[in-house]
Motif scaffolding. Structure first.
Motif, PDB file in Angstrom:
ATOM      1  N   ASN A 105       0.875  -1.170   0.000  1.00 14.27           N
ATOM      2  CA  ASN A 105       0.000   0.000   0.000  1.00 14.27           C
ATOM      3  C   ASN A 105       0.910   1.218   0.000  1.00 14.27           C
ATOM      4  O   ASN A 105       1.574   1.505   1.000  1.00 14.27           O
ATOM      5  N   VAL A 106       0.984   1.920  -1.123  1.00 13.02           N
ATOM      6  CA  VAL A 106       1.847   3.098  -1.214  1.00 13.02           C
ATOM      7  C   VAL A 106       1.113   4.285  -0.618  1.00 13.02           C
ATOM      8  O   VAL A 106       0.052   4.704  -1.105  1.00 13.02           O
ATOM      9  N   THR A 107       1.687   4.824   0.446  1.00  8.94           N
ATOM     10  CA  THR A 107       1.029   5.858   1.228  1.00  8.94           C
ATOM     11  C   THR A 107       1.651   7.228   0.991  1.00  8.94           C
ATOM     12  O   THR A 107       2.724   7.337   0.389  1.00  8.94           O
ATOM     13  N   LEU A 108       0.962   8.259   1.476  1.00 10.45           N
ATOM     14  CA  LEU A 108       1.394   9.651   1.303  1.00 10.45           C
ATOM     15  C   LEU A 108       1.439  10.039  -0.176  1.00 10.45           C
ATOM     16  O   LEU A 108       2.399  10.637  -0.654  1.00 10.45           O
ATOM     17  N   VAL A 109       0.373   9.690  -0.875  1.00 11.25           N
ATOM     18  CA  VAL A 109       0.237  10.047  -2.291  1.00 11.25           C
ATOM     19  C   VAL A 109      -0.546  11.354  -2.388  1.00 11.25           C
ATOM     20  O   VAL A 109      -1.644  11.475  -1.836  1.00 11.25           O
ATOM     21  N   PHE A 110       0.024  12.326  -3.094  1.00  9.64           N
ATOM     22  CA  PHE A 110      -0.600  13.640  -3.203  1.00  9.64           C
ATOM     23  C   PHE A 110      -0.726  14.145  -4.640  1.00  9.64           C
ATOM     24  O   PHE A 110      -1.140  15.280  -4.855  1.00  9.64           O
ATOM     25  N   SER A 111      -0.368  13.320  -5.604  1.00 10.69           N
ATOM     26  CA  SER A 111      -0.501  13.741  -7.005  1.00 10.69           C
ATOM     27  C   SER A 111      -0.828  12.529  -7.861  1.00 10.69           C
ATOM     28  O   SER A 111      -0.477  11.391  -7.512  1.00 10.69           O
ATOM     29  N   PRO A 112      -1.478  12.756  -9.012  1.00  9.48           N
ATOM     30  CA  PRO A 112      -1.785  11.637  -9.913  1.00  9.48           C
ATOM     31  C   PRO A 112      -0.526  10.986 -10.463  1.00  9.48           C
ATOM     32  O   PRO A 112      -0.514   9.779 -10.716  1.00  9.48           O
ATOM     33  N   LEU A 113       0.530  11.761 -10.636  1.00  8.48           N
ATOM     34  CA  LEU A 113       1.779  11.188 -11.144  1.00  8.48           C
ATOM     35  C   LEU A 113       2.393  10.225 -10.127  1.00  8.48           C
ATOM     36  O   LEU A 113       2.906   9.157 -10.497  1.00  8.48           O
ATOM     37  N   GLN A 114       2.330  10.581  -8.848  1.00 10.72           N
ATOM     38  CA  GLN A 114       2.816   9.666  -7.818  1.00 10.72           C
ATOM     39  C   GLN A 114       2.031   8.358  -7.849  1.00 10.72           C
ATOM     40  O   GLN A 114       2.604   7.265  -7.745  1.00 10.72           O
ATOM     41  N   ALA A 115       0.722   8.465  -7.994  1.00 16.44           N
ATOM     42  CA  ALA A 115      -0.119   7.269  -8.050  1.00 16.44           C
ATOM     43  C   ALA A 115       0.225   6.417  -9.273  1.00 16.44           C
ATOM     44  O   ALA A 115       0.280   5.181  -9.187  1.00 16.44           O
ATOM     45  N   LEU A 116       0.466   7.059 -10.411  1.00 19.16           N
ATOM     46  CA  LEU A 116       0.832   6.334 -11.631  1.00 19.16           C
ATOM     47  C   LEU A 116       2.152   5.593 -11.446  1.00 19.16           C
ATOM     48  O   LEU A 116       2.291   4.431 -11.839  1.00 19.16           O
ATOM     49  N   MET A 117       3.111   6.251 -10.828  1.00 21.43           N
ATOM     50  CA  MET A 117       4.410   5.617 -10.589  1.00 21.43           C
ATOM     51  C   MET A 117       4.260   4.398  -9.675  1.00 21.43           C
ATOM     52  O   MET A 117       4.874   3.353  -9.902  1.00 21.43           O
ATOM     53  N   ALA A 118       3.437   4.546  -8.629  1.00 21.03           N
ATOM     54  CA  ALA A 118       3.218   3.432  -7.704  1.00 21.03           C
ATOM     55  C   ALA A 118       2.560   2.245  -8.416  1.00 21.03           C
ATOM     56  O   ALA A 118       2.917   1.086  -8.190  1.00 21.03           O
ATOM     57  N   ALA A 119       1.591   2.538  -9.275  1.00 17.82           N
ATOM     58  CA  ALA A 119       0.919   1.479 -10.022  1.00 17.82           C
ATOM     59  C   ALA A 119       1.895   0.773 -10.949  1.00 17.82           C
ATOM     60  O   ALA A 119       1.868  -0.462 -11.079  1.00 17.82           O
ATOM     61  N   LYS A 120       2.756   1.539 -11.611  1.00 18.03           N
ATOM     62  CA  LYS A 120       3.743   0.939 -12.509  1.00 18.03           C
ATOM     63  C   LYS A 120       4.738   0.071 -11.742  1.00 18.03           C
ATOM     64  O   LYS A 120       5.281  -0.892 -12.282  1.00 18.03           O
ATOM     65  N   ALA A 121       4.973   0.416 -10.473  1.00 13.61           N
ATOM     66  CA  ALA A 121       5.888  -0.375  -9.651  1.00 13.61           C
ATOM     67  C   ALA A 121       5.248  -1.666  -9.157  1.00 13.61           C
ATOM     68  O   ALA A 121       5.941  -2.552  -8.655  1.00 13.61           O
ATOM     69  N   GLY A 122       3.909  -1.750  -9.282  1.00 17.65           N
ATOM     70  CA  GLY A 122       3.217  -2.974  -8.888  1.00 17.65           C
ATOM     71  C   GLY A 122       2.499  -2.904  -7.562  1.00 17.65           C
ATOM     72  O   GLY A 122       2.191  -3.947  -6.966  1.00 17.65           O
ATOM     73  N   ALA A 123       2.198  -1.695  -7.079  1.00 20.76           N
ATOM     74  CA  ALA A 123       1.507  -1.551  -5.799  1.00 20.76           C
ATOM     75  C   ALA A 123       0.132  -2.210  -5.836  1.00 20.76           C
ATOM     76  O   ALA A 123      -0.567  -2.151  -6.852  1.00 20.76           O
ATOM     77  N   THR A 124      -0.257  -2.815  -4.725  1.00 19.11           N
ATOM     78  CA  THR A 124      -1.601  -3.374  -4.600  1.00 19.11           C
ATOM     79  C   THR A 124      -2.621  -2.268  -4.403  1.00 19.11           C
ATOM     80  O   THR A 124      -3.713  -2.293  -4.968  1.00 19.11           O
ATOM     81  N   TYR A 125      -2.244  -1.287  -3.569  1.00 19.89           N
ATOM     82  CA  TYR A 125      -3.086  -0.121  -3.289  1.00 19.89           C
ATOM     83  C   TYR A 125      -2.242   1.141  -3.392  1.00 19.89           C
ATOM     84  O   TYR A 125      -1.029   1.123  -3.146  1.00 19.89           O
ATOM     85  N   VAL A 126      -2.892   2.262  -3.723  1.00 18.85           N
ATOM     86  CA  VAL A 126      -2.305   3.585  -3.517  1.00 18.85           C
ATOM     87  C   VAL A 126      -3.239   4.361  -2.595  1.00 18.85           C
ATOM     88  O   VAL A 126      -4.458   4.233  -2.699  1.00 18.85           O
ATOM     89  N   SER A 127      -2.650   5.144  -1.701  1.00 18.48           N
ATOM     90  CA  SER A 127      -3.440   5.888  -0.719  1.00 18.48           C
ATOM     91  C   SER A 127      -3.270   7.390  -0.898  1.00 18.48           C
ATOM     92  O   SER A 127      -2.364   8.005  -0.323  1.00 18.48           O
ATOM     93  N   PRO A 128      -4.129   8.018  -1.718  1.00 20.25           N
ATOM     94  CA  PRO A 128      -4.138   9.480  -1.817  1.00 20.25           C
ATOM     95  C   PRO A 128      -4.809  10.087  -0.591  1.00 20.25           C
ATOM     96  O   PRO A 128      -5.863   9.616  -0.158  1.00 20.25           O
ATOM     97  N   PHE A 129      -4.203  11.142  -0.043  1.00 21.44           N
ATOM     98  CA  PHE A 129      -4.660  11.755   1.206  1.00 21.44           C
ATOM     99  C   PHE A 129      -5.522  12.986   0.900  1.00 21.44           C
ATOM    100  O   PHE A 129      -5.015  14.100   0.808  1.00 21.44           O
ATOM    101  N   VAL A 130      -6.826  12.780   0.774  1.00 27.74           N
ATOM    102  CA  VAL A 130      -7.699  13.865   0.308  1.00 27.74           C
ATOM    103  C   VAL A 130      -7.811  15.007   1.320  1.00 27.74           C
ATOM    104  O   VAL A 130      -7.826  16.178   0.934  1.00 27.74           O
ATOM    105  N   GLY A 131      -7.899  14.684   2.589  1.00 25.91           N
ATOM    106  CA  GLY A 131      -8.040  15.735   3.596  1.00 25.91           C
ATOM    107  C   GLY A 131      -6.843  16.654   3.645  1.00 25.91           C
ATOM    108  O   GLY A 131      -6.975  17.878   3.760  1.00 25.91           O
ATOM    109  N   ARG A 132      -5.673  16.069   3.552  1.00 32.21           N
ATOM    110  CA  ARG A 132      -4.453  16.884   3.601  1.00 32.21           C
ATOM    111  C   ARG A 132      -4.312  17.734   2.341  1.00 32.21           C
ATOM    112  O   ARG A 132      -3.782  18.846   2.391  1.00 32.21           O
ATOM    113  N   VAL A 133      -4.778  17.206   1.198  1.00 24.00           N
ATOM    114  CA  VAL A 133      -4.779  18.022  -0.021  1.00 24.00           C
ATOM    115  C   VAL A 133      -5.728  19.205   0.155  1.00 24.00           C
ATOM    116  O   VAL A 133      -5.396  20.349  -0.185  1.00 24.00           O
TER     117      VAL A 133
END
Length: 217
Positions: A105-133
């Motif tokens: 679970n890749v945590t502390l995600v704050f941008s779509p590019l970070q999420a894309l990179m995590a997905a390409k690395a093979g993450a099961t989950y990505v955790s974007p932090f909506v409240g902090r954004v």
């Protein structure tokens, strides 16, 4: 949409299970510190109490440290998901752990590019932090929409796990956008069923019942 509870408090977990709302648990070092007890014993108890995924976070900052920690964390149970911070070393660790069959679970995600990179690395989950954004003056829900769209565009299997939820509306909007999971603090979870019209309607029904001839006999 699946609901995870964001806590390391066993009482909150058990109560949420009683409501029938829990599909998994997310934790982090701050949540464990709040409980002021041996985190290893608590982590083991949580993994035993929960059927679904339990996210446990590494604290190392190099890929080597993270992988070594992950090997230890998964010993707490077959449902452990290893939380990895969204840094370049973290992505190296995610790729290695993915190849080892360990969920991440890749945590502390704050941008779509970070999420894309995590997905390409093979993450099961990505955790974007909506409240902090939202706290920065940006729109956390726009971030969710962008991530869901990108993942759908390229058929990534990585699941969008919405984190840092501050209100029920964060959950509603995430569900409308097609996010896979919301991880919800207990204080927000308690508010999900509340609505002033429900409270008023129930009060009216009960008042009418009391005035019904023969009620209570």
């Amino acid at each position: 949409m699946r609901f995870f509870i964001d806590t390391a408090n066993l009482d909150e977990i058990h109560q949420a299970q009683k409501y029938g709302l829990i599909d998994g648990v997310t934790t982090n070092p701050s949540l464990f510190a709040k409980e002021q007890q041996d985190w290893k014993e608590l982590a083991a108890a949580i993994c035993k109490a929960v059927d679904g995924p339990v996210s446990l976070e590494v604290v190392g900052l190099t890929a080597e440290e993270m992988v070594a920690e992950a090997r230890e964390l998964v010993k707490f149970g077959p449902n452990v998901v290893v939380k990895i911070p969204m840094i370049m070393e973290g992505l190296v660790a995610v790729r290695q752990l993915s190849q080892m069959g360990i969920d991440t679970n890749v945590t502390l995600v704050f941008s779509p590019l970070q999420a894309l990179m995590a997905a390409k690395a093979g993450a099961t989950y990505v955790s974007p932090f909506v409240g902090r954004v939202d706290d920065t003056g940006a729109d956390g829900m726009e971030l969710i929409e962008q991530i869901v769209t990108i993942f759908n565009n390229y058929n990534f299997k990585t699941q969008v796990l919405v984190a840092s939820i501050r209100s029920p509306m964060h959950i509603v909007e995430s569900a409308l956008m097609g996010a896979d999971v919301s991880t919800i603090p207990y204080k927000v979870l308690e508010r999900l069923a509340k609505h002033p019209l429900t409270d008023k309607g129930l009060a009216d029904f009960l008042a009418d019942w009391k005035n019904t001839k023969g009620a209570g006999r």
